[in-house]
Design a protein around this motif. Structure first.
Motif, short mmCIF file in Angstrom:
data_model
loop_
_atom_site.label_atom_id
_atom_site.label_comp_id
_atom_site.label_asym_id
_atom_site.label_seq_id
_atom_site.Cartn_x
_atom_site.Cartn_y
_atom_site.Cartn_z
N TRP A 154 -67.08 76.04 -18.79
CA TRP A 154 -67.54 76.38 -20.13
C TRP A 154 -66.61 77.37 -20.82
O TRP A 154 -66.02 77.06 -21.84
CB TRP A 154 -68.97 76.94 -20.05
N GLY A 176 -70.08 71.57 -18.14
CA GLY A 176 -69.79 72.11 -19.47
C GLY A 176 -71.04 72.37 -20.28
O GLY A 176 -70.96 72.47 -21.52
N TYR A 225 -67.47 64.86 -16.08
CA TYR A 225 -67.01 65.88 -17.02
C TYR A 225 -67.63 65.67 -18.40
O TYR A 225 -67.99 64.54 -18.77
CB TYR A 225 -65.48 65.84 -17.12
N PRO A 226 -67.73 66.74 -19.18
CA PRO A 226 -68.25 66.61 -20.54
C PRO A 226 -67.19 66.02 -21.47
O PRO A 226 -65.99 66.24 -21.28
CB PRO A 226 -68.59 68.05 -20.93
N THR A 227 -67.64 65.26 -22.45
CA THR A 227 -66.74 64.78 -23.51
C THR A 227 -67.37 65.15 -24.85
O THR A 227 -68.40 65.82 -24.91
CB THR A 227 -66.52 63.25 -23.44
N GLU A 228 -66.77 64.68 -25.93
CA GLU A 228 -67.30 64.97 -27.26
C GLU A 228 -68.57 64.17 -27.54
O GLU A 228 -69.23 64.40 -28.56
CB GLU A 228 -66.26 64.71 -28.34
N THR A 229 -68.92 63.23 -26.66
CA THR A 229 -70.13 62.42 -26.87
C THR A 229 -71.13 62.60 -25.73
O THR A 229 -72.22 63.13 -25.94
CB THR A 229 -69.77 60.93 -27.02
N TYR A 282 -71.54 62.93 -21.01
CA TYR A 282 -70.79 63.18 -19.78
C TYR A 282 -70.17 61.87 -19.30
O TYR A 282 -70.77 60.79 -19.43
CB TYR A 282 -71.70 63.75 -18.69
N LEU A 336 -74.96 68.84 -23.57
CA LEU A 336 -74.30 68.36 -24.77
C LEU A 336 -75.31 68.06 -25.87
O LEU A 336 -76.46 67.73 -25.60
CB LEU A 336 -73.49 67.10 -24.45
N THR A 391 -58.97 62.68 -26.75
CA THR A 391 -60.21 63.46 -26.74
C THR A 391 -60.12 64.69 -27.64
O THR A 391 -59.08 65.35 -27.70
CB THR A 391 -60.59 63.88 -25.31
N SER A 392 -61.23 64.97 -28.31
CA SER A 392 -61.32 66.19 -29.11
C SER A 392 -62.09 67.28 -28.39
O SER A 392 -62.33 68.34 -28.97
CB SER A 392 -61.99 65.88 -30.46
N HIS A 393 -62.48 67.02 -27.13
CA HIS A 393 -63.18 68.05 -26.35
C HIS A 393 -62.13 69.04 -25.83
O HIS A 393 -61.26 68.66 -25.04
CB HIS A 393 -63.94 67.42 -25.20
#
Length: 222
Positions: free
Chosen positions: A10, A179, A34-38, A40, A182, A126-128
């Protein structure tokens, strides 16, 4: 108490601290959550053994391809994927972001199992920020598919993954980057760039009308 195999992901300090162990896990053909912008995601290195491990963990149809995440234009170029013309115009405006482009090329650099029925490879920059940092440290793309069992919605938190995949975590097959929870968001828009004209094959976060500002003759999702 920290669960073994679940890594805080985080704060900037946590992200940096996670990188050495995560790179070692990728090198050993392990699977990441893993976390993404949308949502996991599950993923790993793009070599055949790592893709095999991902298929086995998720129980996915081997004929169904995975997305590839990148964090630089150099990563796309190193895969020998063709990003030019209309596709390049979309990328210039919407990457990093919720746009997936199915690109031609990569015949000698990308395993066949990452190639879709149209012959292309699905790529998203990716934008994460945390995943982008990891990718830049790794220096190569990773695969991506939603973190869920068949018929269930994608995970929105690390806790959901721990509940469903505890055995794989315990066996060190799966490393979870936590992360946080979301915020629900639309999936990425997917555009097939393998034909003469670009075509929307999955509507998503970026409306087709917005994409047509860059590519007026875009097909699909009218």
């Amino acid at each position: 108490m920290t669960t073994p195999g679940v890594v805080p992901f985080w704060s900037p300090a946590e992200i940096e601290a996670s990188i050495p162990g995560t790179l070692a896990h990728l090198a050993a053909n392990g699977v990441l959550a893993y976390p993404t912008e949308t949502v996991y995601g599950f993923g790993g290195a793009i070599d055949e053994p790592s893709v095999d491990a991902l298929v086995a963990l998720k129980g996915r149809d081997p004929g169904k391809p995975f997305l590839v995440l990148v964090a630089s234009s150099e990563m796309v170029a190193r895969l020998d994927l063709r990003l030019a013309g209309d596709a390049a115009r979309l990328a210039a405006r919407h990457w990093p972001g919720a746009l997936t482009l199915v690109l031609p090329g990569g015949d000698r650099r990308v395993p066949a199992r990452l190639r879709g029925p149209e012959g292309g490879v699905a790529v998203r920059w990716t934008s994460h920020p945390a995943i982008a940092r990891l990718l830049l440290a790794y220096g190569s793309p990773i695969t991506s598919t939603s973190a869920n069992r068949a018929g269930r919605p994608p995970a929105m938190s690390a806790a959901e993954i721990v509940a469903d995949w505890s055995d794989a975590i315990r066996r060190s097959q799966l490393r979870v980057l936590d992360g946080g929870r979301l915020v629900p968001s639309p999936s990425s828009t997917v555009v097939d760039c393998t034909g003469r004209r670009l075509r929307v094959i999955r509507p998503g976060a970026i409306p087709s009308a917005t994409l047509r500002e860059s590519v007026p003759d875009l097909i699909g999702d009218l």
